[in-house]
Design an enzyme around this catalytic site. Structure first.
Site, PDB file in Angstrom:
ATOM      1  N   THR A  20      63.385 -24.555 -11.650  1.00  0.00           N
ATOM      2  CA  THR A  20      63.355 -23.107 -11.428  1.00  0.00           C
ATOM      3  C   THR A  20      61.930 -22.621 -11.217  1.00  0.00           C
ATOM      4  OG1 THR A  20      65.373 -22.693 -12.642  1.00  0.00           O
ATOM      5  CG2 THR A  20      63.803 -20.895 -12.604  1.00  0.00           C
ATOM      6  N   THR A  98      64.009 -26.670 -16.559  1.00  0.00           N
ATOM      7  CA  THR A  98      64.242 -26.616 -18.014  1.00  0.00           C
ATOM      8  C   THR A  98      65.514 -27.355 -18.431  1.00  0.00           C
ATOM      9  OG1 THR A  98      65.534 -24.562 -17.890  1.00  0.00           O
ATOM     10  CG2 THR A  98      63.141 -24.333 -18.210  1.00  0.00           C
TER      11      THR A  98
HETATM   12  C1  SIN Z   1      66.350 -26.888 -13.370  1.00  0.00           C
HETATM   13  O1  SIN Z   1      66.476 -27.340 -14.517  1.00  0.00           O
HETATM   14  O2  SIN Z   1      65.827 -27.538 -12.449  1.00  0.00           O
HETATM   15  C2  SIN Z   1      66.913 -25.547 -13.051  1.00  0.00           C
HETATM   16  C3  SIN Z   1      66.930 -24.633 -14.200  1.00  0.00           C
HETATM   17  C4  SIN Z   1      65.591 -24.340 -14.796  1.00  0.00           C
HETATM   18  O3  SIN Z   1      64.552 -24.901 -14.463  1.00  0.00           O
HETATM   19  O4  SIN Z   1      65.566 -23.447 -15.684  1.00  0.00           O
END
Ligand code: SIN
Length: 316
Positions: A20, A98
């Protein structure tokens, strides 16, 4: 303005993997976005305070971390190890999603246990959000990577510095989405200054060699829950699974039918680890436990641990 201490001429290498933090959306949408759109150089360019800081960037992968896979883990661990071996590099920052941060963090912690800092930076809002958290988290991660005493695999989000092997994602939306349960954060980063609460992590590394095996073992996670039975475990064993993690209830208790199936699996040579589906605390082992405890590891971290044990060919 927050700036990076210039007490070291060593470079920080920033490795991009997507997430993200590199996501984009139309009109500042916080949830309807596409992860892994901006390159790591673009992420760095959005942090003016990094201008003039000795940095190098490398795009190792570009994915939504829900799609993390063994090949990317292997490549990432190899690239981190490569850069840490360079005398001109003081630390490595990794931009990452995350969603599987606690798995990648635990893997790197176990295979590298580095004497220099490896700092994961992530974000809960895409780069195009009105209140994008990525730029501050990248700046904070570089600050930690430049700290003269920093070591180990760490993660920085929302001002908290975590020991990567201990943390877990505990919120699906808020920007302070991580916790390390009873252990708490290693410290807080405030205007680039670390308020350290406990020592830097020291770990024993299994090294990179296990990751070089061509075929990775198959390790699956099963849940113990009301109304569970052992059919899923039996089916996985028939299908050739190598290891099973049970996300058990409470202090590692398992539905009696699932437990019976796991004991059958163990008797057939499948390695089993018992973690808890509760969001904090450990599975406290008792003498005579038939199924080994995963301690404080989350089910997904216990799966990484079991993968490494199988790759090493022997229990830790
Ligand atoms: C991901 O994990 O690549 C998408 C979600 C995020 O980073 O919060």
């Amino acid at each position: 303005m927050q700036s990076i201490s210039k007490n070291s001429a060593a470079k920080t290498v920033i490795l991009g993997t997507g997430g993200t933090i590199a996501g984009t959306a139309e009109a500042g949408d916080n949830i309807g976005y596409t992860a892994a759109q901006l390159g790591v150089a673009q992420l760095v360019a959005r942090v003016p305070a990094l201008a003039g800081v000795p940095l190098e960037v490398e795009q190792v992968a570009q994915l939504d971390s829900k799609d993390m896979d063994f090949a990317t883990w292997r490549l990432l661990a190899q690239r981190v190890a490569f850069h840490l071996d360079r005398p001109d590099v003081g630390g490595v920052v990794i931009t990452h999603g995350t969603d599987t941060l606690e798995e990648t963090g635990y893997l790197l912690h176990r295979v590298l246990a580095p004497a220099r800092p490896v700092v994961l930076a992530a974000a809960m809002r895409p780069a195009t959000a009105l209140l994008a958290d990525g730029p501050q988290n990248v700046l904070d991660a570089v600050s930690v990577a430049c700290h003269p005493e920093a070591r180990g695999v760490l993660a920085v989000l929302s001002g908290a510095v975590w020991v990567a092997g201990e943390m877990r994602k505990t919120h699906s939306y808020r920007t302070d989405a991580f916790s390390a349960g009873d252990a708490g954060p290693l410290g807080w980063l405030e205007e680039g200054v670390l308020r350290q609460l406990r020592p830097w992590p020291v770990a024993r590394s299994v090294g990179l060699a296990p990751l070089e095996r061509r075929e990775w073992p198959r390790v699956e996670i099963v849940f113990s829950h009301a109304g569970a039975d052992g059919r899923l475990v039996d089916a996985l064993v028939r299908d050739g699974v190598d290891g099973l993690v049970v996300a058990a209830t409470g202090n590692g208790t398992v539905h009696h039918e699932v437990e019976a199936a796991l004991l059958r699996a163990q008797a057939q040579g499948v390695k089993v680890l018992r973690s808890t589906r509760v969001g904090a605390g450990a599975v406290l082992a008792k003498p005579g436990d038939a199924l080994p405890s995963a301690g404080t590891l989350t089910p997904v971290q216990a799966r990484v641990e079991l993968l490494l044990q199988l790759l090493e060919g022997a229990p830790r």
